[in-house]
Design a protein around this motif. Structure first.
Motif, PDB file in Angstrom:
ATOM      1  N   ALA A 244      73.420  14.694  25.596  1.00 13.76           N
ATOM      2  CA  ALA A 244      73.502  13.685  24.531  1.00 13.76           C
ATOM      3  C   ALA A 244      72.189  12.914  24.408  1.00 13.76           C
ATOM      4  O   ALA A 244      71.707  12.640  23.295  1.00 13.76           O
ATOM      5  CB  ALA A 244      74.654  12.723  24.814  1.00 13.76           C
ATOM      6  N   ARG A 245      71.561  12.574  25.534  1.00 12.49           N
ATOM      7  CA  ARG A 245      70.299  11.831  25.505  1.00 12.49           C
ATOM      8  C   ARG A 245      69.198  12.637  24.810  1.00 12.49           C
ATOM      9  O   ARG A 245      68.442  12.102  23.992  1.00 12.49           O
ATOM     10  CB  ARG A 245      69.880  11.485  26.932  1.00 12.49           C
ATOM     11  CG  ARG A 245      68.566  10.720  27.025  1.00 12.49           C
ATOM     12  CD  ARG A 245      68.203  10.416  28.458  1.00 12.49           C
ATOM     13  NE  ARG A 245      67.977  11.613  29.243  1.00 12.49           N
ATOM     14  CZ  ARG A 245      66.847  12.313  29.231  1.00 12.49           C
ATOM     15  NH1 ARG A 245      65.846  11.963  28.430  1.00 12.49           N
ATOM     16  NH2 ARG A 245      66.712  13.386  29.990  1.00 12.49           N
ATOM     17  N   LEU A 246      69.108  13.920  25.134  1.00 17.12           N
ATOM     18  CA  LEU A 246      68.087  14.771  24.516  1.00 17.12           C
ATOM     19  C   LEU A 246      68.365  14.980  23.021  1.00 17.12           C
ATOM     20  O   LEU A 246      67.426  15.081  22.220  1.00 17.12           O
ATOM     21  CB  LEU A 246      68.028  16.114  25.236  1.00 17.12           C
ATOM     22  CG  LEU A 246      67.492  16.058  26.678  1.00 17.12           C
ATOM     23  CD1 LEU A 246      67.670  17.410  27.358  1.00 17.12           C
ATOM     24  CD2 LEU A 246      66.036  15.633  26.710  1.00 17.12           C
ATOM     25  N   LEU A 247      69.640  15.026  22.650  1.00  9.66           N
ATOM     26  CA  LEU A 247      69.981  15.123  21.225  1.00  9.66           C
ATOM     27  C   LEU A 247      69.581  13.840  20.499  1.00  9.66           C
ATOM     28  O   LEU A 247      69.071  13.876  19.368  1.00  9.66           O
ATOM     29  CB  LEU A 247      71.477  15.388  21.051  1.00  9.66           C
ATOM     30  CG  LEU A 247      71.958  16.783  21.478  1.00  9.66           C
ATOM     31  CD1 LEU A 247      73.481  16.846  21.477  1.00  9.66           C
ATOM     32  CD2 LEU A 247      71.383  17.868  20.556  1.00  9.66           C
ATOM     33  N   GLU A 248      69.792  12.700  21.156  1.00  8.91           N
ATOM     34  CA  GLU A 248      69.343  11.432  20.569  1.00  8.91           C
ATOM     35  C   GLU A 248      67.828  11.433  20.359  1.00  8.91           C
ATOM     36  O   GLU A 248      67.327  10.907  19.355  1.00  8.91           O
ATOM     37  CB  GLU A 248      69.734  10.267  21.480  1.00  8.91           C
ATOM     38  CG  GLU A 248      71.201   9.916  21.452  1.00  8.91           C
ATOM     39  CD  GLU A 248      71.496   8.621  22.202  1.00  8.91           C
ATOM     40  OE1 GLU A 248      72.603   8.095  22.042  1.00  8.91           O
ATOM     41  OE2 GLU A 248      70.607   8.135  22.950  1.00  8.91           O
ATOM     42  N   ASP A 249      67.097  12.004  21.309  1.00  6.32           N
ATOM     43  CA  ASP A 249      65.638  12.077  21.192  1.00  6.32           C
ATOM     44  C   ASP A 249      65.209  12.864  19.959  1.00  6.32           C
ATOM     45  O   ASP A 249      64.084  12.703  19.473  1.00  6.32           O
ATOM     46  CB  ASP A 249      65.022  12.723  22.441  1.00  6.32           C
ATOM     47  CG  ASP A 249      65.099  11.816  23.666  1.00  6.32           C
ATOM     48  OD1 ASP A 249      65.372  10.614  23.489  1.00  6.32           O
ATOM     49  OD2 ASP A 249      64.894  12.315  24.787  1.00  6.32           O
ATOM     50  N   ARG A 250      66.102  13.724  19.463  1.00  9.16           N
ATOM     51  CA  ARG A 250      65.830  14.497  18.240  1.00  9.16           C
ATOM     52  C   ARG A 250      66.421  13.826  17.007  1.00  9.16           C
ATOM     53  O   ARG A 250      66.586  14.449  15.965  1.00  9.16           O
ATOM     54  CB  ARG A 250      66.406  15.911  18.377  1.00  9.16           C
ATOM     55  CG  ARG A 250      65.746  16.729  19.479  1.00  9.16           C
ATOM     56  CD  ARG A 250      66.152  18.178  19.387  1.00  9.16           C
ATOM     57  NE  ARG A 250      65.447  19.001  20.360  1.00  9.16           N
ATOM     58  CZ  ARG A 250      65.381  20.330  20.306  1.00  9.16           C
ATOM     59  NH1 ARG A 250      65.985  20.986  19.336  1.00  9.16           N
ATOM     60  NH2 ARG A 250      64.728  21.004  21.221  1.00  9.16           N
TER      61      ARG A 250
END
Length: 446
Positions: A244-250
């Motif tokens: 979820a954190r990496l998706l937020e970064d995108r």
């Protein structure tokens, strides 16, 4: 090179098998059955014992070791193995860990903390793998090469895909894309121009990220654009959180379902762009009520394979477009795929690939393993002694064994399309698909 591997589970055994042909490998494990199995299946020295023990490491020849790889399932054990090895001699140490906290501590230390020279974090690697796959329609695996200038991707072709029943020549409409292989019924084949892409084939392509993305849209033209994707992460585990954190970064806004109330509150605080819901994701009525049927991708990151299988099947039955599941037991991967789960990611396999990639940096700058090491994609810098140097590709490939495809070239950081008359120059970086059976022969001449 003498390599000591502590831990003969899925990760350690996979690494040992990859290194055994070219290095002197010693494997240490407490489990007698694992030791016996390795003794008869791989050309390595297998020792039964505790890898944190000074006496066991000495028996394994630590004073002659160039590298120690700690790959057990326990983070603390792996750190102790590396620290113990450093008290005896100065081998290069690699530790596998699951907790990102250990990786953060190690990265922020002025010198390698814990006696570890290189640390591999399973949870973070798995989350990164998931996010790369989410970013490409129909992709099963994605790996970047040449600093992101080149991408390798493996796609599954469904019966309703426009690419199904086309020849490679018909499907090859992109200037900077190479069709490296077709995987059919477990067999890896190098396709020709008239090879027909069939439903259920897995197609491996290598090219510029733009061309790979365009091909992905050809394979699955109805895929929702990234910015509009409805993404659901089921399970607030470390892998779920980092996904979820990496998706937020995108700049994406996933939903995350976590049953534990306290954990859900913590996740909501740490993930400002993610809608966190505290509920049991194995409840089909809850999933229907929350419109999981409208999800473009559902990612299952719960604490065990059985629950991940259950929620993935439920999501697909409700109508979710695509499902990705974390599968801890490699033997279950084929089961997940057989019941219709689109992508099954095994964290141990991801970790073994990363460690294997690092151990081979003397021969290749980057590596991706295909179909459990049935083939490899390598990034290699060409030197003056290479059989490819200063020769056009159509001439140079005659000196290469079958089972090799030059997929991409970068020169001074720029993408060069590999065609028959393209001359490969010294210091070029090539990304090449190689059948494992001819890997050693290819390494010798390239």
């Amino acid at each position: 090179m003498r390599v000591i591997i502590v831990g003969a589970g899925e990760v350690g055994s996979s690494i040992a098998q990859s290194l055994a042909d070219s290095h002197e490998v010693v494997v240490v494990d407490r489990d007698e059955e694992r030791v016996d199995s390795l003794t008869y299946s791989i050309d390595v020295l297998a020792i039964e014992g505790d890898g944190t023990s000074l006496a066991t490491l000495q028996e394994a020849g630590i004073d002659q070791a160039d590298m120690v790889i700690a790959s057990t399932d326990d983070d603390e054990t792996n750190l102790v193995v590396c620290g113990t090895a450093k008290t005896i001699d100065d081998p290069f140490t690699i530790a596998r860990v699951k907790k990102v906290d250990y990786l953060d501590t190690w990265e922020h230390a002025e010198q390698g903390a814990f006696g570890v020279d290189f640390m591999v974090c399973t949870n973070l690697l798995t989350a990164m793998d998931i996010v790369r796959v989410i970013g490409l329609p129909a992709a099963r695996d994605v790996d970047p090469f040449a600093g992101g200038e080149v991408q390798m991707a493996e796609f599954e072709v469904r019966a309703d895909s426009p690419v199904a029943n086309q020849t490679i020549r018909q499907a090859d409409r992109f200037d900077s894309l190479t069709f490296a292989a077709i995987i059919r019924n477990g067999d890896v084949d190098i396709p020709g121009g008239e090879t027909v892409i069939q439903a259920d084939d897995k197609v491996v392509v290598i090219g510029s990220p733009e061309s790979v993305q365009q091909f992905a849209l050809e394979v699955a033209p109805n895929e929702t654009p990234d910015a509009d994707k409805e993404l659901v992460v089921i399970g607030g585990s470390e892998i779920g959180f980092h996904t979820a954190r990496l998706l937020e970064d995108r700049d994406l806004r996933p939903r995350l379902i976590e049953q534990n109330q306290a954990r859900a509150r913590k996740l909501a605080e740490d993930l400002p762009k993610t809608m966190v819901m505290a509920s049991d994701a194995t409840d089909a009525e809850f999933l229907a009520r929350e419109h999981v049927d409208e999800a473009d991708v559902v990612v299952a990151t719960l604490e065990n394979d059985e629950k991940n299988l259950l929620v993935s099947v439920l999501a697909k039955q409700l109508g979710a477009e695509r499902s990705i599941a974390v599968v801890e037991d490699a033997e279950y991967v084929s089961l997940f795929e057989a019941v219709g789960i689109d992508v099954a990611i095994n964290p141990r396999e991801v970790t073994a690939e990363e460690i294997t990639r690092f151990t081979r940096e003397d021969r290749a700058e980057n590596i991706a393993l295909i179909e459990n090491d049935r083939a490899e994609v390598l990034e290699i810098e060409i030197d003056a002694d290479s059989v490819l140097a200063d020769r056009p590709i159509h001439e140079a490939v005659a000196d290469l064994p079958s089972g090799v495809v030059i997929g991409a070239i970068t020169r001074n950081g720029k993408f060069v399309v590999p065609r028959g008359d393209t001359v490969i120059k010294e210091n070029d970086h090539i990304v090449v698909f190689v059948d494992t059976d001819v890997l050693n022969e290819v390494n010798d001449v390239i």
